[in-house]
Each structure stands twice: as structure tokens, then as C-alpha cells.
Design a protein around this motif. Sequence first.
Motif, PDB file in Angstrom:
ATOM      1  N   ARG A 180       8.303   1.760  -9.873  1.00 40.01           N
ATOM      2  CA  ARG A 180       7.395   2.321 -10.881  1.00 40.01           C
ATOM      3  C   ARG A 180       6.373   3.255 -10.234  1.00 40.01           C
ATOM      4  N   HIS A 181       5.869   2.858  -9.086  1.00 44.18           N
ATOM      5  CA  HIS A 181       4.914   3.690  -8.356  1.00 44.18           C
ATOM      6  C   HIS A 181       5.559   5.042  -8.004  1.00 44.18           C
ATOM      7  N   GLU A 182       6.751   4.988  -7.423  1.00 40.94           N
ATOM      8  CA  GLU A 182       7.407   6.231  -6.989  1.00 40.94           C
ATOM      9  C   GLU A 182       7.817   7.097  -8.178  1.00 40.94           C
TER      10      GLU A 182
ATOM     11  N   LEU B 270      -4.081  10.549  -6.664  1.00 35.53           N
ATOM     12  CA  LEU B 270      -2.620  10.470  -6.673  1.00 35.53           C
ATOM     13  C   LEU B 270      -2.133   9.032  -6.512  1.00 35.53           C
ATOM     14  N   GLU B 271      -2.628   8.354  -5.488  1.00 36.84           N
ATOM     15  CA  GLU B 271      -2.140   6.996  -5.205  1.00 36.84           C
ATOM     16  C   GLU B 271      -2.708   5.977  -6.191  1.00 36.84           C
ATOM     17  N   GLY B 272      -3.968   6.147  -6.554  1.00 33.78           N
ATOM     18  CA  GLY B 272      -4.558   5.220  -7.520  1.00 33.78           C
ATOM     19  C   GLY B 272      -3.872   5.316  -8.876  1.00 33.78           C
TER      20      GLY B 272
ATOM     21  N   ALA C  66       0.848  -1.186   0.000  1.00 29.08           N
ATOM     22  CA  ALA C  66       0.000   0.000   0.000  1.00 29.08           C
ATOM     23  C   ALA C  66       0.883   1.236   0.000  1.00 29.08           C
ATOM     24  N   THR C  67       0.322   2.294  -0.415  1.00 30.27           N
ATOM     25  CA  THR C  67       1.089   3.531  -0.463  1.00 30.27           C
ATOM     26  C   THR C  67       0.362   4.593   0.332  1.00 30.27           C
ATOM     27  N   VAL C  68       1.117   5.371   0.986  1.00 25.73           N
ATOM     28  CA  VAL C  68       0.535   6.416   1.821  1.00 25.73           C
ATOM     29  C   VAL C  68       1.224   7.729   1.506  1.00 25.73           C
TER      30      VAL C  68
ATOM     31  N   THR D  12       6.237   7.316 -10.902  1.00 26.76           N
ATOM     32  CA  THR D  12       5.012   7.975 -11.371  1.00 26.76           C
ATOM     33  C   THR D  12       4.789   9.269 -10.590  1.00 26.76           C
ATOM     34  N   HIS D  13       4.967   9.206  -9.268  1.00 29.53           N
ATOM     35  CA  HIS D  13       4.841  10.435  -8.462  1.00 29.53           C
ATOM     36  C   HIS D  13       5.857  11.483  -8.917  1.00 29.53           C
ATOM     37  N   ILE D  14       7.087  11.034  -9.195  1.00 29.32           N
ATOM     38  CA  ILE D  14       8.141  11.974  -9.602  1.00 29.32           C
ATOM     39  C   ILE D  14       7.793  12.603 -10.951  1.00 29.32           C
TER      40      ILE D  14
HETATM   41 ZN   LIG Z   1       2.373   6.714  -3.571  1.00 26.56          ZN
END
Ligand SMILES: [Zn+2]
Length: 335
Positions: free
Chosen positions: A196-198, A217-219, A21-23, A200-202
Motif C-alpha cells: 500500500r505504501h509503494e 512524500l513518506e508521511g 521505515a521507508t527511505v 501510494t508513491h506510484i
Molecule cells: Zn516510501
Amino acid sequence: MNALERVRTWLTARRRFEFVATVATVIALTAITGALVLIPKSALPKARPEAAVAQYSAPASSLDPQVGEVRRIMESFGPVVTQHVSGEEGQLSVVFGHPYQRGDVDTLAREIGPAVDTVTGLWGADWPRAAVVAVASSTAEFAALTHATGPVSTEVAAASVSDSFLPGSRPTGQRVVFAADAGRRLGAEGLRDTLRHELTHIAARAETADGSPQWVLEGFAEYCAHRDEQLSLNQLAPTLTARAHSGDLPADLPADPAFTPTATNNAALAYEQAWSANAFIATQYGEPTLVALYHDLATGPQTPATVDTALRRTLDLDHATFLARWRDWLRAHVP
Ligand SMILES: [Zn+2]
């Protein structure tokens, strides 16, 4: 001084996939940052974004200026090993770790190219398409690398950070920091998905205002992390699937507090719901529509009315109809 940390945590292992999970938490949002984000775009000095854009469009011939700082911080915790990765257009990425973490460093270095391609395939090429990645050896080192001002939870697997930046300008100092035991707890697949998740945020950071809805954002980051994988709803969202099996479908999109793991809060479910809402939009309306909706909703805090407006504009659906279609899609994918 960093504006925001997006933190990826691990929760309990389920099946062969350790669901991650991401927070997103504001760990070190300073008063001055809060003031800066209120400056209207039109009031910004023109030179900043133009200079930053020029930097991005020119072939990168040197490493990110923050690399020296990252190395200095890490060397104060012990010997450092690095892997450099060249992108197709000369972008340089670097992965830092300590000698005993060579396996994780090599895995992440190998995964940077495919991760950049995956993120670019969704977001487009308007981001650095390179990464500074660091694997910490302790919570103290993780805190130093993420500028964390408070205690770091042992549930945090990775975080992406950036320097404070003015809206409309390009964020600097962006890096992905992995916790010391991320490789052991996540495995190679988990490191790949988390990277890949991180990233995407960058990639999206310059277009993402603090306070935007977490389900957006997280989805979005979670959708991007898995967009190249052929995994079932049950594999990617086991809690959501189990509930759907018994007829318990989401009443609404998950609200921001649902993403914070607590004793009574099933944060994994919120992440699964957010991922599934984004996956539903991407598969039914196309990825460009999903990206358009992200741009519409990542502009800061939203109200039910502004979410409704964005859904009408991008999907031609009002909020209630969107929820009904999302639930239909979930029902159709429950095995
Ligand atoms: Zn995240």
C-alpha cells in the motif's frame, strides 16, 4: 533508465508490528534526468500527457508493456511464477516471483485489489489502478529489477521505480520490487502495508517532483498504508509515543537527512513523525485537505517560507501554529 527509487527499509522489530521505515533515495538519478526535470511544463510537447491520459482512461485490455522486460530479467535468475489480478474495470495487475516464493506471490496478489482501493480512496482514480509487482530472489536480482547502479543495502525491503519522465507526462515502467526475504521479515501484514505504501508513491508519482520534502512524500505514503487500520498511536509510532510520554515532543517537522538510517540517526522516529503529521492533518482537517497539501508541497524542494505559505493556504495555519496544534494532537493521543 529510472529517475528515482523510493525505497522501503525495515528496521528493528517492535512489539508484534515490525515497524517498517521507508527511505526515499536517489539511487540512479542521471544527469539527463536532472536536466529533464528543469524543463518548464509549458515547454513540453503536448502529445505526451494527452496520449498517456488516453491510455489510462481506456479499459486496459493488455498488460503493462514492461511485463516482458520484468519476466526476462527474472527468468535469468531462475524459473518464474506469476499471478494475474483483474481490477473492476479491466485493469490488469501481475505479481512475479520464483516458485519457492509462491506464498508471498499469492499474498501480494490477494492484497492488490484492496491496496488499489485504499490508495484510490485517498488519491482519487487518476492513476493506473494496477500494479506490476516483483519479488526478487537475491540482491543481484533486486538490483537488476530496480536498475540500481550501486550496491543494494540488505536493509531495503521494497522499492518502487519508474522510467524517467517529463514533468506533466505520465510515468511509465512503474513497478514495485520486493527484496528476497521481505515476506519472511515482514510477514503478511507487513507485505500488505508495504504494498500500500509503494502503490501510494506510484499513484502520486506523476504529481511528485524530485527533491520534495520527505515528511510529505513518506508521511503521505505511510498514512495511506495504514488509513484503513484501527491502530493506536502507540502501535503505529512506538518511538514517538515513548518520547512523548516523557514530554519530548517534536520541535519541528523532520528534515530530509533524518530519514536516512545511520548509526546515530533514528530514521524510524522520522518516519513516525512524518506519518503522525499526515495523520493529524487527515483526521483534523480531512483527507481532501491532506491531498491538497501534498499537491502544494510535492512540487520540489521547499523552504521554510514556502512550507509556511502552503500551510496557510490549505490549513489556514502558520507554521508555528501548525506545530503547536500537531503537538497538542500528539499529547492527546499518548496513552
Ligand atoms: Zn516510501
